[in-house]
Design an enzyme around this catalytic site. Structure first.
Site, PDB file in Angstrom:
ATOM      1  N   CYS A  93       0.841  -1.158   0.025  1.00 38.74           N
ATOM      2  CA  CYS A  93       0.000   0.011  -0.075  1.00 38.74           C
ATOM      3  C   CYS A  93       0.745   1.154  -0.115  1.00 38.74           C
ATOM      4  O   CYS A  93       1.563   1.669  -0.820  1.00 38.74           O
ATOM      5  CB  CYS A  93      -1.017  -0.068   1.256  1.00 38.74           C
ATOM      6  SG  CYS A  93      -2.407   1.131   0.967  1.00 38.74           S
ATOM      7  N   HIS A 114      -3.822  -5.234   0.592  1.00 39.14           N
ATOM      8  CA  HIS A 114      -3.047  -5.539   1.783  1.00 39.14           C
ATOM      9  C   HIS A 114      -3.086  -7.141   1.882  1.00 39.14           C
ATOM     10  O   HIS A 114      -4.149  -7.938   2.368  1.00 39.14           O
ATOM     11  CB  HIS A 114      -3.903  -5.066   2.899  1.00 39.14           C
ATOM     12  CG  HIS A 114      -3.900  -3.618   3.064  1.00 39.14           C
ATOM     13  ND1 HIS A 114      -2.783  -2.943   4.030  1.00 39.14           N
ATOM     14  CD2 HIS A 114      -4.414  -2.444   2.521  1.00 39.14           C
ATOM     15  CE1 HIS A 114      -2.846  -1.709   4.060  1.00 39.14           C
ATOM     16  NE2 HIS A 114      -3.690  -1.404   3.104  1.00 39.14           N
ATOM     17  N   GLU A 163      -1.760  -8.815   4.133  1.00 40.81           N
ATOM     18  CA  GLU A 163      -1.709  -9.280   5.630  1.00 40.81           C
ATOM     19  C   GLU A 163      -3.101  -9.303   6.262  1.00 40.81           C
ATOM     20  O   GLU A 163      -3.096 -10.177   7.412  1.00 40.81           O
ATOM     21  CB  GLU A 163      -0.757  -8.121   6.451  1.00 40.81           C
ATOM     22  CG  GLU A 163      -1.798  -6.769   6.636  1.00 40.81           C
ATOM     23  CD  GLU A 163      -1.440  -5.978   5.627  1.00 40.81           C
ATOM     24  OE1 GLU A 163      -1.348  -4.693   5.985  1.00 40.81           O
ATOM     25  OE2 GLU A 163      -0.956  -6.402   4.452  1.00 40.81           O
ATOM     26  N   GLY A 182      -6.099 -12.706  36.166  1.00 36.43           N
ATOM     27  CA  GLY A 182      -6.651 -14.111  35.767  1.00 36.43           C
ATOM     28  C   GLY A 182      -7.075 -14.212  34.345  1.00 36.43           C
ATOM     29  O   GLY A 182      -7.290 -15.326  33.976  1.00 36.43           O
ATOM     30  N   GLY A 183      -6.702 -13.278  33.580  1.00 35.66           N
ATOM     31  CA  GLY A 183      -6.936 -13.264  31.913  1.00 35.66           C
ATOM     32  C   GLY A 183      -5.717 -14.047  31.382  1.00 35.66           C
ATOM     33  O   GLY A 183      -4.764 -14.232  32.097  1.00 35.66           O
ATOM     34  N   VAL A 184      -5.658 -14.309  30.397  1.00 32.56           N
ATOM     35  CA  VAL A 184      -4.672 -15.118  29.592  1.00 32.56           C
ATOM     36  C   VAL A 184      -3.333 -14.475  29.416  1.00 32.56           C
ATOM     37  O   VAL A 184      -2.409 -15.110  29.724  1.00 32.56           O
ATOM     38  CB  VAL A 184      -5.193 -15.373  28.098  1.00 32.56           C
ATOM     39  CG1 VAL A 184      -3.881 -15.912  27.258  1.00 32.56           C
ATOM     40  CG2 VAL A 184      -6.495 -16.082  27.992  1.00 32.56           C
ATOM     41  N   SER A 194      -1.651 -14.166  33.040  1.00 23.30           N
ATOM     42  CA  SER A 194      -1.296 -15.448  33.563  1.00 23.30           C
ATOM     43  C   SER A 194      -0.181 -16.035  32.705  1.00 23.30           C
ATOM     44  O   SER A 194       0.753 -16.645  33.363  1.00 23.30           O
ATOM     45  CB  SER A 194      -2.816 -16.369  33.297  1.00 23.30           C
ATOM     46  OG  SER A 194      -3.712 -16.070  33.905  1.00 23.30           O
TER      47      SER A 194
END
EC number: 6.3.5.2
Length: 544
Positions: free
Chosen positions: A82, A181, A183, A236-238, A241
């Site tokens: 682009c 694009h 990607e 406590g989220g990914v 953690s």
């Protein structure tokens, strides 16, 4: 370990990170750096190839970004995307014009590209063939300017009805450029095109694997931290953690996690987080009850940016208080990942347009007394999950849906109150329970909601992120013989591979009806449920 690597020069596109993600999916290491890095840096980097990203500027204006001249002198393959194509053309002697000046239409959205000739980049890559035998690609366009005259040595590689030069190539110097694009997932052969560039043209092998990353990251953390102690904000989220597991693997008991209970977590999450980390990680965790502090700071605030900043700042202040209790704590660790950085567009991102700030990267005061440790900031969500599994974390933890750092503070539209938080927690829990309990069937396949391969999977696993949103409106309802005037919640569920773009999930009507019925009957104070059918773009995944 020394990797073969690709250098991505960033001109400010909001999807530059997707280029890196696609390259890494091809098991090739890459890094993103600003377009104006020094010539010395580029020469010493040792790239096997260079990719020039898109961007919001116009090369027809004199003061807009250009690629360093050394890029075209190194003798390595270069791919312009682009804006990257436009600046390549302009700098090498071609001509770029705005759509208005050229008398052409701007191109935004899907387009069909016709391949010309047989180039190393596009040869035998096609979605279908025209009656005349030309290879055709279904791609995603997003440009106003176009290359109107090729630089010397270049040939036209592709075109569209509105863009006579949609791709160009100088095979002798291995310079390639595409106006579309590759990607983004909307370009169906985009992955194949980027893999052709990094493997077939640049000659890169496949030496980027998560096992190697763990060893390198552990070594880097040890060198960075030394014998100092680290405090990590655990949600406590990914992300937090996995960050905790990685840092703990590197420095063991030098890590202390602080779990801040601010009243904006999911239902019963505080107790679940403490139990999970005590059982699975063996990490030192301090639980802090900060509900009153957070609610006091958020009182009367309805602007989403202000809420994010306040929550981020309060997190840091809590960490600073706790760090004073840890004599040797010098570092604040965070689970910041690539999408946080790209959407904040705040650090090292010249020319990009800010979408929204994240508490991990937008709310840190300049006088913070702790040094910052962000071991995941170069990883995408799928890489973070892969890393978590490689570190031995349980699947139910690693594949839990993402939860924003500010918690329900950005899922309660308008002013945040404890009453709204309690209503939302219960509604959200019902939604998630039903998603886990309901599995895809042949009927769902016939309705186009999923594929045959999805039959038997829970709708929780088939969605990438699902949650409820508390709306700052009330609606009239009837329950029994009485009139009600209560609050409204919206349900949001999306499917995405990268969290940079997303489609709304086509959940079965029966499932949505069951969720709505349970929420209205079980959560006193709610009398209407709506479902969000917006994609990203134009909407973001979170409402705030």
């Amino acid at each position: 370990m020394s990797h073969q690597k690709i250098l991505i020069l960033d001109f400010g596109s909001q999807v530059t990170q997707l280029i890196a993600r696609r390259v890494r999916e091809a098991k090739v290491f890459c890094e993103i750096h600003p377009y104006d890095v020094s010539e010395e840096f580029i020469r010493n980097y040792g790239a096997k190839g260079i990719i020039l990203s898109g961007g919001p500027s116009s090369v027809t204006e004199g003061d807009t970004p250009r690629a360093p001249e050394v890029v075209f002198q190194l003798g390595v393959p270069v791919l312009g995307i682009c804006y990257g194509m436009q600046t390549m053309a302009q700098q090498l002697g071609g001509k770029v014009m705005t759509a208005e000046a050229a008398g052409k239409s701007r191109e935004f959205g899907y387009s069909e590209v016709r391949a010309h000739g047989h180039t190393a980049l596009l040869n035998d890559i096609a979605d279908f063939y025209s009656p005349e035998g030309h290879g055709m690609l279904k791609v995603w366009m997003s440009h106003g300017d176009s290359v109107m005259e090729l630089p010397a040595g270049f040939v036209k590689m592709a075109s569209t009805a509105s863009c006579p030069i949609a791709a160009m190539a100088d095979e002798s110097r291995k310079f390639y450029a595409v106006q579309f694009h590759p990607e983004v997932t909307h370009t169906q052969q985009g992955r194949a095109i980027l893999e052709r560039f990094v493997h077939g043209i640049c000659g890169c092998g496949t030496d980027w694997v998560m096992g190697d990353y763990i060893a390198e990251a552990v070594d880097a953390i040890r060198r960075q931290v030394g014998d100092e102690e680290v405090i990590l904000g655990l949600s406590g989220g990914v992300d937090s953690s996995v960050a905790a597991a990685l840092i703990h693997k590197a420095i063991g008991d030098q890590l202390t996690c602080v779990f801040v209970d601010h009243g904006l977590l999911r239902l019963n999450e505080g107790d679940m987080v403490m139990e999970m980390f005590a059982r699975n990680l063996g990490v030192k965790v301090i639980r802090v009850d900060a509900v009153d502090d957070f609610m006091g700071k958020l009182a009367g605030v309805s602007d989403p940016e202000q809420k994010r900043k306040i929550i981020g700042k309060e997190f840091v202040e809590v960490f600073q208080v706790e760090s004073k209790k840890l004599a040797a704590a010098k570092w604040l660790a965070q689970g910041t990942i690539y999408p946080d950085v790209i959407e904040s567009a705040g650090k090292g991102k010249k020319g990009a347009h800010t979408i929204k700030s994240h508490h991990n990267v937008g709310g840190l005061p300049e006088d913070m007394h702790l040094k910052l440790l962000e071991p995941l900031r170069e990883l995408f969500k799928d890489e973070v999950r892969e890393l978590g599994i490689a570190l031995g974390l349980p699947r139910e933890m690693v594949y839990r849906h993402p939860f924003p750092g500010p918690g329900l503070g950005v899922r309660i539209l308008g002013e945040v109150t404890l009453k709204a938080a309690h209503l939302l927690q219960r509604a959200d829990a019902i939604f998630i329970d039903e998603l886990r309990a309901t599995h895809a069937t042949e009927r769902d396949v016939a309705a186009g909601a999923c594929t045959e391969a999805d039959i038997g999977k829970s709708w929780y696993d088939l969605t990438s992120q699902a949650f409820a949103v508390f709306l700052p409106v009330k609606s009239v309802g009837v329950m029994g013989d009485g009139r009600t005037y209560e609050n409204v919640v919206a349900l949001r569920a999306v499917v995405t591979s990268d969290f940079m773009t997303a489609h709304w999930a086509h959940l079965p009507y029966e499932l949505l009806g069951r969720v709505s019925n349970r929420i209205i009957n079980e959560v006193r104070g709610l009398n209407r449920v709506v479902y969000d059918v917006s994609g990203k773009p134009p909407a973001t995944i979170e409402w705030e």
